[in-house]
Motif scaffolding. Structure first.
Motif, PDB file in Angstrom:
ATOM      1  N   PHE A 269       0.877  -1.258   0.025  1.00  0.00           N
ATOM      2  CA  PHE A 269      -0.087  -0.005   0.001  1.00  0.00           C
ATOM      3  C   PHE A 269       0.734   1.313  -0.008  1.00  0.00           C
ATOM      4  N   LYS A 270       1.974   1.150   0.827  1.00  0.00           N
ATOM      5  CA  LYS A 270       2.741   2.400   0.949  1.00  0.00           C
ATOM      6  C   LYS A 270       3.179   2.937  -0.430  1.00  0.00           C
ATOM      7  N   ASN A 271       3.909   1.710  -0.907  1.00  0.00           N
ATOM      8  CA  ASN A 271       4.741   1.766  -2.113  1.00  0.00           C
ATOM      9  C   ASN A 271       4.066   2.249  -3.161  1.00  0.00           C
ATOM     10  N   LEU A 272       2.635   1.600  -3.312  1.00  0.00           N
ATOM     11  CA  LEU A 272       1.729   2.294  -4.461  1.00  0.00           C
ATOM     12  C   LEU A 272       1.331   3.643  -4.294  1.00  0.00           C
ATOM     13  N   ILE A 273       1.107   4.172  -2.899  1.00  0.00           N
ATOM     14  CA  ILE A 273       0.760   5.582  -2.955  1.00  0.00           C
ATOM     15  C   ILE A 273       2.104   6.525  -3.104  1.00  0.00           C
ATOM     16  N   HIS A 274       3.138   5.957  -2.636  1.00  0.00           N
ATOM     17  CA  HIS A 274       4.345   6.691  -2.987  1.00  0.00           C
ATOM     18  C   HIS A 274       4.709   6.659  -4.459  1.00  0.00           C
ATOM     19  N   GLU A 275       4.821   5.760  -4.939  1.00  0.00           N
ATOM     20  CA  GLU A 275       5.076   5.887  -6.496  1.00  0.00           C
ATOM     21  C   GLU A 275       4.062   6.422  -7.406  1.00  0.00           C
ATOM     22  N   ALA A 276       2.735   6.611  -6.906  1.00  0.00           N
ATOM     23  CA  ALA A 276       2.100   7.435  -7.992  1.00  0.00           C
ATOM     24  C   ALA A 276       1.361   8.647  -7.615  1.00  0.00           C
ATOM     25  N   LYS A 277       2.126   9.069  -6.419  1.00  0.00           N
ATOM     26  CA  LYS A 277       1.707  10.544  -5.712  1.00  0.00           C
ATOM     27  C   LYS A 277       1.755  11.778  -6.986  1.00  0.00           C
ATOM     28  N   ASP A 278       2.805  11.451  -8.120  1.00  0.00           N
ATOM     29  CA  ASP A 278       2.968  12.888  -8.962  1.00  0.00           C
ATOM     30  C   ASP A 278       2.171  12.291 -10.225  1.00  0.00           C
ATOM     31  N   THR A 279       1.367  11.309 -10.334  1.00  0.00           N
ATOM     32  CA  THR A 279       0.609  10.964 -11.611  1.00  0.00           C
ATOM     33  C   THR A 279      -0.487  11.742 -11.479  1.00  0.00           C
ATOM     34  N   GLN A 280      -1.516  11.950 -12.556  1.00  0.00           N
ATOM     35  CA  GLN A 280      -2.521  12.847 -12.573  1.00  0.00           C
ATOM     36  C   GLN A 280      -3.573  12.279 -11.659  1.00  0.00           C
ATOM     37  N   PHE A 281      -3.673  11.177 -11.524  1.00  0.00           N
ATOM     38  CA  PHE A 281      -4.705  10.370 -10.626  1.00  0.00           C
ATOM     39  C   PHE A 281      -4.417  10.883  -9.315  1.00  0.00           C
ATOM     40  N   GLY A 282      -3.004  10.616  -8.873  1.00  0.00           N
ATOM     41  CA  GLY A 282      -2.337  10.825  -7.562  1.00  0.00           C
ATOM     42  C   GLY A 282      -2.567  12.331  -6.926  1.00  0.00           C
ATOM     43  N   LYS A 283      -2.564  13.212  -8.141  1.00  0.00           N
ATOM     44  CA  LYS A 283      -2.662  14.472  -7.909  1.00  0.00           C
ATOM     45  C   LYS A 283      -4.200  14.961  -7.546  1.00  0.00           C
ATOM     46  N   ASP A 284      -5.067  14.288  -8.516  1.00  0.00           N
ATOM     47  CA  ASP A 284      -6.611  14.468  -8.299  1.00  0.00           C
ATOM     48  C   ASP A 284      -7.078  14.002  -6.830  1.00  0.00           C
ATOM     49  N   HIS A 285      -6.162  12.768  -6.365  1.00  0.00           N
ATOM     50  CA  HIS A 285      -6.817  12.410  -5.151  1.00  0.00           C
ATOM     51  C   HIS A 285      -5.777  12.467  -3.845  1.00  0.00           C
ATOM     52  N   ASP A 286      -5.025  13.536  -4.275  1.00  0.00           N
ATOM     53  CA  ASP A 286      -4.168  14.008  -2.920  1.00  0.00           C
ATOM     54  C   ASP A 286      -3.566  12.800  -2.299  1.00  0.00           C
ATOM     55  N   PHE A 287      -2.613  12.213  -3.068  1.00  0.00           N
ATOM     56  CA  PHE A 287      -1.992  11.093  -2.568  1.00  0.00           C
ATOM     57  C   PHE A 287      -0.904  11.541  -1.673  1.00  0.00           C
ATOM     58  N   SER A 288      -0.569  12.577  -1.811  1.00  0.00           N
ATOM     59  CA  SER A 288       0.779  13.122  -0.943  1.00  0.00           C
ATOM     60  C   SER A 288       0.178  13.189   0.443  1.00  0.00           C
ATOM     61  N   ASN A 289      -1.171  13.257   0.756  1.00  0.00           N
ATOM     62  CA  ASN A 289      -1.549  13.398   2.232  1.00  0.00           C
ATOM     63  C   ASN A 289      -2.344  12.024   2.890  1.00  0.00           C
ATOM     64  N   ILE A 290      -2.063  11.065   1.800  1.00  0.00           N
ATOM     65  CA  ILE A 290      -2.783   9.659   2.222  1.00  0.00           C
ATOM     66  C   ILE A 290      -1.716   8.918   3.175  1.00  0.00           C
ATOM     67  N   LEU A 291      -1.741   8.768   4.295  1.00  0.00           N
ATOM     68  CA  LEU A 291      -1.000   8.124   4.882  1.00  0.00           C
ATOM     69  C   LEU A 291      -1.665   6.827   5.743  1.00  0.00           C
ATOM     70  N   SER A 292      -3.114   6.674   5.604  1.00  0.00           N
ATOM     71  CA  SER A 292      -3.519   5.277   6.011  1.00  0.00           C
ATOM     72  C   SER A 292      -4.726   4.703   4.996  1.00  0.00           C
ATOM     73  N   HIS A 293      -5.048   3.712   5.702  1.00  0.00           N
ATOM     74  CA  HIS A 293      -6.191   3.196   4.455  1.00  0.00           C
ATOM     75  C   HIS A 293      -7.399   3.856   4.766  1.00  0.00           C
ATOM     76  N   ALA A 294      -7.559   4.605   5.955  1.00  0.00           N
ATOM     77  CA  ALA A 294      -8.923   5.551   6.073  1.00  0.00           C
ATOM     78  C   ALA A 294      -8.796   6.863   5.157  1.00  0.00           C
ATOM     79  N   ASP A 295      -7.371   7.331   5.385  1.00  0.00           N
ATOM     80  CA  ASP A 295      -7.440   8.413   4.209  1.00  0.00           C
ATOM     81  C   ASP A 295      -7.699   7.902   2.888  1.00  0.00           C
TER      82      ASP A 295
END
Length: 500
Positions: A35-61
């Motif tokens: 999970f952590k690797n997926l969020i980290h690797e995709a945070k700068d993609t368009q989808f990651g930016k649209d869904h605020d991946f940079s601030n996702i720290l947990s499954h609840a986020d």
């Protein structure tokens, strides 16, 4: 006779088994790392930016920011990827698109990336190696192996190779197995399925076939043609054939027919591959269920099937699942699929390690009257009904009959028999009893005179093959849905005079 290949296979199998057990015995930590690797690797993609991946720290986020989507919901992003745009769902762009024929969306383009592709190959390899480690049987690696699959011919679109998953995988057969692989490349490229199977039969009859794999319904067609051409059982033609590898559908409805065609029992390995990922494989011969691949760049979420169509159903992770509960499986992966509903429902048969069976499709059910009947239930009902009899079923599907000419509505079972029962009514009664034993909603509807007991309509010999051919889906990865909430299949079977 000593064989270097089979001798080397055993120590390699034990090495792989140790590496598999390492993550299988640490499931929650393994999934957290994925999970952590997926969020980290995709945070700068368009989808990651649209869904605020940079601030996702947990499954609840993640749950609060990323809704569950099916293909139609994700399609705007996928269309941009297909158009050649970079960094949309995953870094850079995919190396392949697995093209599938969706029932509601038309053609689907499922991305496969340089990070996700190896997981397909490794899981298929590890399934065989885990079998070798368990049984000590490695002799089959010296014989010929066949996988009945789609054409490996690929097209290109905006620099991305496009084809069916099985055709894409054909390009990744390890060098040490190239000489063992059947059929030939030329035969594998034949598009017409019936012509292809005839050519495969001609190519393989004289070979030392030790492993045969594919979707059971299409392997059955291959076995039947061998039987017709030689007059012999498959096991007599291929004396060293002792391992059948399959996926795509439940093998149990086919098992009796296969053992009859082969002439003896053979070991089998069940796989759970899909264009979206290789999710599980059978890791033990005597265990029900397949080992869920927790270390393959796929993060899993689960929603109880009975809650799925609510406004905000609860999404849980691997640590909170329970045994024998029907879940819709949701995935996020290195292919750039996020909280993606693949459409399958699964049940856990073991929590240590995590093993699953595929119980059906969330869209493949019958609830025309509120009965909530799923694929697993109809398969088990039919299996129970024919057990201990000479009746053999080739294929079947179930549909609701909502407006019959006379009497109450009912479930109509379209069954193609290898050996037809003398008394269809008696078989229908046994199926009915077995279905009622599993589904209380169905029992209530029968008892409340909303439904009458099921009826069987016999499908002519090869009727399902003729149906699949008529809709352009004969062979390959295509398969008959076990049940539908409408009569689309039923109406075509009747209109084309494929029933008795």
């Amino acid at each position: 006779m000593f064989s270097v290949k089979s001798a080397l296979a055993k120590p390699f199998a034990f090495f792989i088994k140790r590496s598999v057990l390492k993550w299988a015995n640490n499931p929650v930590d393994t999934q957290n790392a994925v999970f952590k690797n997926l969020i980290h690797e995709a945070k700068d993609t368009q989808f990651g930016k649209d869904h605020d991946f940079s601030n996702i720290l947990s499954h609840a986020d993640f749950v609060s920011r990323v809704p569950v989507r099916d293909y139609e919901d994700l399609k705007p992003y996928i269309e941009r990827v297909v158009a050649g745009e970079l960094d949309i769902l995953w870094k850079d762009k995919p190396i392949y698109f697995a093209k599938t024929s969706g029932t509601t969306s038309g053609a689907k383009y499922i991305p496969i990336t340089k990070e996700s592709m190896p997981t397909h190959i490794e899981a298929a390899r590890n399934a065989i190696l885990m079998y070798i480690a368990e049984t000590g049987n490695a002799d089959f690696v010296d014989g010929k192996m066949i996988f009945l699959q789609g054409s490996p011919i690929l097209n290109e679109q905006n620099g991305i190779q496009l084809g069916r998953l099985s055709g894409i995988v054909a390009h990744f057969v390890p060098k040490y197995l190239q000489k063992n692989r059947m059929p030939s490349w030329e035969t594998n490229c034949i598009e017409d399925w019936e012509t292809k199977v005839e050519a495969i039969v001609d190519e393989t009859l004289a070979e030392n076939m030790t492993v045969i794999s594919g979707i059971p319904s299409w392997v059955q067609m291959y076995f039947e043609k061998i039987n017709q051409k030689t007059g012999k059982k498959v096991g007599d033609v291929f004396k060293n054939f002792n391992l059948f590898i399959f996926g795509g559908v439940n093998y149990e409805p086919y098992r009796a027919k296969f053992e009859s065609l082969i002439g003896r029992k053979v070991d089998s390995i069940e796989l759970y591959p899909a264009s979206e990922g290789f999710f599980a494989y059978q890791d033990q011969q005597n265990e029900k269920g397949m080992l869920l691949q927790l270390n393959s760049g796929i993060f899993y979420e689960f929603i109880k099937a009975e809650d799925f169509f609510e406004d905000q159903p609860q999404r849980i992770t691997i640590k909170d699942v329970e045994l024998h509960t029907n879940y819709v499986m949701i995935i996020s992966s290195t292919a750039g699929l996020w909280a993606y509903n693949i459409g399958d429902t699964v049940e856990f048969t073991s929590l240590s390690p995590y093993r699953v069976i595929v119980s059906g499709r969330i869209k493949h059910f019958i609830s025309a009257f509120g009965e909530h009947v799923i694929g697993k239930e109809v398969e088990q009902a039919l299996k129970a009904a024919v057990e201990g009899t000479t009746v053999q079923v080739s294929e079947f599907t179930v549909a609701p009959e909502i407006n019959p000419p006379n009497g109450l509505p009912y479930h109509e079972w379209f069954i193609e028999f290898e050996n037809e029962p003398e008394n269809l009514g008696h078989l229908a009664d046994k199926i009915e009893a077995a279905l009622q034993a599993q589904n209380s909603y169905y029992v209530d509807l029968i008892g409340g005179k909303v439904l009458q007991p099921l009826k069987i309509k016999v499908v002519k010999k090869n009727g399902f093959q003729d149906y699949m051919k008529s809709i352009g889906k004969l062979g390959g990865q295509n398969k008959i849905p076990r049940l539908s909430n409408d009569r689309k299949i039923a109406d075509i079977l009747i209109a084309k005079n494929l029933t008795k």
